[in-house]
Scaffold this motif. Structure first.
Motif, PDB file in Angstrom:
ATOM      1  N   LYS A   1      45.632  43.421  26.033  1.00  0.00           N
ATOM      2  CA  LYS A   1      47.051  43.791  25.943  1.00  0.00           C
ATOM      3  C   LYS A   1      47.793  43.214  27.145  1.00  0.00           C
ATOM      4  O   LYS A   1      47.762  42.008  27.342  1.00  0.00           O
ATOM      5  N   ASN A   2      48.447  44.037  27.942  1.00  0.00           N
ATOM      6  CA  ASN A   2      49.147  43.521  29.123  1.00  0.00           C
ATOM      7  C   ASN A   2      48.381  43.762  30.415  1.00  0.00           C
ATOM      8  O   ASN A   2      48.925  43.575  31.496  1.00  0.00           O
ATOM      9  N   ALA A   3      47.136  44.180  30.325  1.00  0.00           N
ATOM     10  CA  ALA A   3      46.338  44.488  31.510  1.00  0.00           C
ATOM     11  C   ALA A   3      45.487  43.277  31.901  1.00  0.00           C
ATOM     12  O   ALA A   3      44.953  42.576  31.050  1.00  0.00           O
ATOM     13  N   ILE A   4      45.379  43.062  33.207  1.00  0.00           N
ATOM     14  CA  ILE A   4      44.548  41.983  33.746  1.00  0.00           C
ATOM     15  C   ILE A   4      43.611  42.593  34.781  1.00  0.00           C
ATOM     16  O   ILE A   4      44.057  43.283  35.704  1.00  0.00           O
ATOM     17  N   ALA A   5      42.310  42.341  34.630  1.00  0.00           N
ATOM     18  CA  ALA A   5      41.311  42.897  35.545  1.00  0.00           C
ATOM     19  C   ALA A   5      40.571  41.762  36.245  1.00  0.00           C
ATOM     20  O   ALA A   5      40.152  40.800  35.617  1.00  0.00           O
ATOM     21  N   ARG A   6      40.432  41.899  37.555  1.00  0.00           N
ATOM     22  CA  ARG A   6      39.593  40.982  38.335  1.00  0.00           C
ATOM     23  C   ARG A   6      38.303  41.740  38.648  1.00  0.00           C
ATOM     24  O   ARG A   6      38.350  42.830  39.209  1.00  0.00           O
ATOM     25  N   VAL A   7      37.167  41.152  38.289  1.00  0.00           N
ATOM     26  CA  VAL A   7      35.888  41.869  38.373  1.00  0.00           C
ATOM     27  C   VAL A   7      34.876  41.054  39.173  1.00  0.00           C
ATOM     28  O   VAL A   7      34.720  39.855  38.943  1.00  0.00           O
TER      29      VAL A   7
ATOM     30  N   ASP B   1      26.274  46.456  41.183  1.00  0.00           N
ATOM     31  CA  ASP B   1      27.481  47.105  41.676  1.00  0.00           C
ATOM     32  C   ASP B   1      28.659  46.302  41.150  1.00  0.00           C
ATOM     33  O   ASP B   1      28.669  45.068  41.230  1.00  0.00           O
ATOM     34  N   ILE B   2      29.663  47.001  40.625  1.00  0.00           N
ATOM     35  CA  ILE B   2      30.819  46.337  40.039  1.00  0.00           C
ATOM     36  C   ILE B   2      32.070  46.823  40.745  1.00  0.00           C
ATOM     37  O   ILE B   2      32.297  48.028  40.874  1.00  0.00           O
ATOM     38  N   VAL B   3      32.870  45.863  41.218  1.00  0.00           N
ATOM     39  CA  VAL B   3      34.148  46.171  41.847  1.00  0.00           C
ATOM     40  C   VAL B   3      35.223  45.511  41.006  1.00  0.00           C
ATOM     41  O   VAL B   3      35.157  44.312  40.721  1.00  0.00           O
ATOM     42  N   ALA B   4      36.217  46.304  40.568  1.00  0.00           N
ATOM     43  CA  ALA B   4      37.279  45.776  39.720  1.00  0.00           C
ATOM     44  C   ALA B   4      38.634  46.204  40.254  1.00  0.00           C
ATOM     45  O   ALA B   4      38.798  47.325  40.738  1.00  0.00           O
ATOM     46  N   THR B   5      39.588  45.288  40.178  1.00  0.00           N
ATOM     47  CA  THR B   5      40.984  45.636  40.422  1.00  0.00           C
ATOM     48  C   THR B   5      41.739  45.296  39.148  1.00  0.00           C
ATOM     49  O   THR B   5      41.590  44.204  38.597  1.00  0.00           O
ATOM     50  N   VAL B   6      42.524  46.254  38.663  1.00  0.00           N
ATOM     51  CA  VAL B   6      43.191  46.075  37.378  1.00  0.00           C
ATOM     52  C   VAL B   6      44.664  46.446  37.524  1.00  0.00           C
ATOM     53  O   VAL B   6      45.004  47.403  38.204  1.00  0.00           O
ATOM     54  N   VAL B   7      45.528  45.621  36.922  1.00  0.00           N
ATOM     55  CA  VAL B   7      46.976  45.851  36.976  1.00  0.00           C
ATOM     56  C   VAL B   7      47.556  45.672  35.583  1.00  0.00           C
ATOM     57  O   VAL B   7      46.995  44.957  34.754  1.00  0.00           O
ATOM     58  N   GLY B   8      48.683  46.345  35.340  1.00  0.00           N
ATOM     59  CA  GLY B   8      49.422  46.171  34.099  1.00  0.00           C
ATOM     60  C   GLY B   8      48.889  47.021  32.959  1.00  0.00           C
ATOM     61  O   GLY B   8      47.745  47.452  32.967  1.00  0.00           O
ATOM     62  N   GLY B   9      49.756  47.244  31.968  1.00  0.00           N
ATOM     63  CA  GLY B   9      49.344  47.967  30.770  1.00  0.00           C
ATOM     64  C   GLY B   9      49.071  49.437  31.010  1.00  0.00           C
ATOM     65  O   GLY B   9      49.362  49.986  32.058  1.00  0.00           O
ATOM     66  N   GLY B  10      48.481  50.066  30.006  1.00  0.00           N
ATOM     67  CA  GLY B  10      48.111  51.476  30.104  1.00  0.00           C
ATOM     68  C   GLY B  10      46.620  51.611  30.327  1.00  0.00           C
ATOM     69  O   GLY B  10      45.902  50.623  30.495  1.00  0.00           O
ATOM     70  N   LEU B  11      46.138  52.837  30.318  1.00  0.00           N
ATOM     71  CA  LEU B  11      44.720  53.075  30.616  1.00  0.00           C
ATOM     72  C   LEU B  11      43.796  52.443  29.581  1.00  0.00           C
ATOM     73  O   LEU B  11      42.756  51.887  29.927  1.00  0.00           O
ATOM     74  N   SER B  12      44.166  52.497  28.300  1.00  0.00           N
ATOM     75  CA  SER B  12      43.319  51.931  27.264  1.00  0.00           C
ATOM     76  C   SER B  12      43.198  50.417  27.414  1.00  0.00           C
ATOM     77  O   SER B  12      42.097  49.850  27.344  1.00  0.00           O
TER      78      SER B  12
END
Length: 161
Positions: free
Chosen positions: A44-50, A93-104
């Protein structure tokens, strides 16, 4: 390159070229200087860096434990799907930063990023994750609102009189 003098030489040369190109693409491990695999996931509108690295299985999203960030059990399950499918519980171990969109959308973006990062760290996991559908970016996004409409497609209420 061998010299081609007859049609038989040409047939042999093309057959050799075809066998070279028909071999399956070789996926290699992609790591950064710290020994982590990085991938970007989108939904959707969410972008995650993992980032994925060997460890005890701790998952952090935007500086918080993933269970605290995604309070709903369904979202936590979505996040863990690629790890469970690859049978790698408690290994990374997983580190993620996520921006935009809703929780789903954010949960879906992190799942997509984890899947891609796992394939970069362990290329042999690609067929398992591909079969589960975790590597495919779900391209569905919200349709824009059009002028003269109440929403994207809904019209204003019709009045006969």
């Amino acid at each position: 390159m061998a010299e081609i003098n007859s049609l038989q030489d040409l047939g042999a040369a093309t057959q050799a070229a075809q066998t070279e190109t028909e071999s399956a693409p070789v996926h290699v491990q992609k790591l950064d200087a710290q020994g982590r695999a990085y991938a970007t996931g989108k939904r959707k509108n969410a972008i995650a860096r993992v980032w994925v690295k060997p460890g005890s299985g701790k998952i952090t999203v935007n500086g918080k434990e993933f269970a605290a960030y995604f309070a709903r059990p369904v979202l936590q399950m979505i996040l863990q799907q690629p790890i469970v499918a690859a049978n790698r519980n408690g290994q990374y171990d997983i580190v993620a930063t996520v921006v935009g969109g809703g929780l789903s959308g954010q949960a879906g973006a992190v799942r997509h990023g984890i899947s891609k990062a796992l394939t970069y760290y362990e290329p042999e996991l690609r067929p398992v994750l591909k079969k589960g559908g975790f590597l495919t970016r779900d391209s569905r996004v919200v349709e824009r609102k059009k002028y003269g409409r109440a929403k994207a497609r809904r019209s204003f209420q019709f009045s006969k009189r």
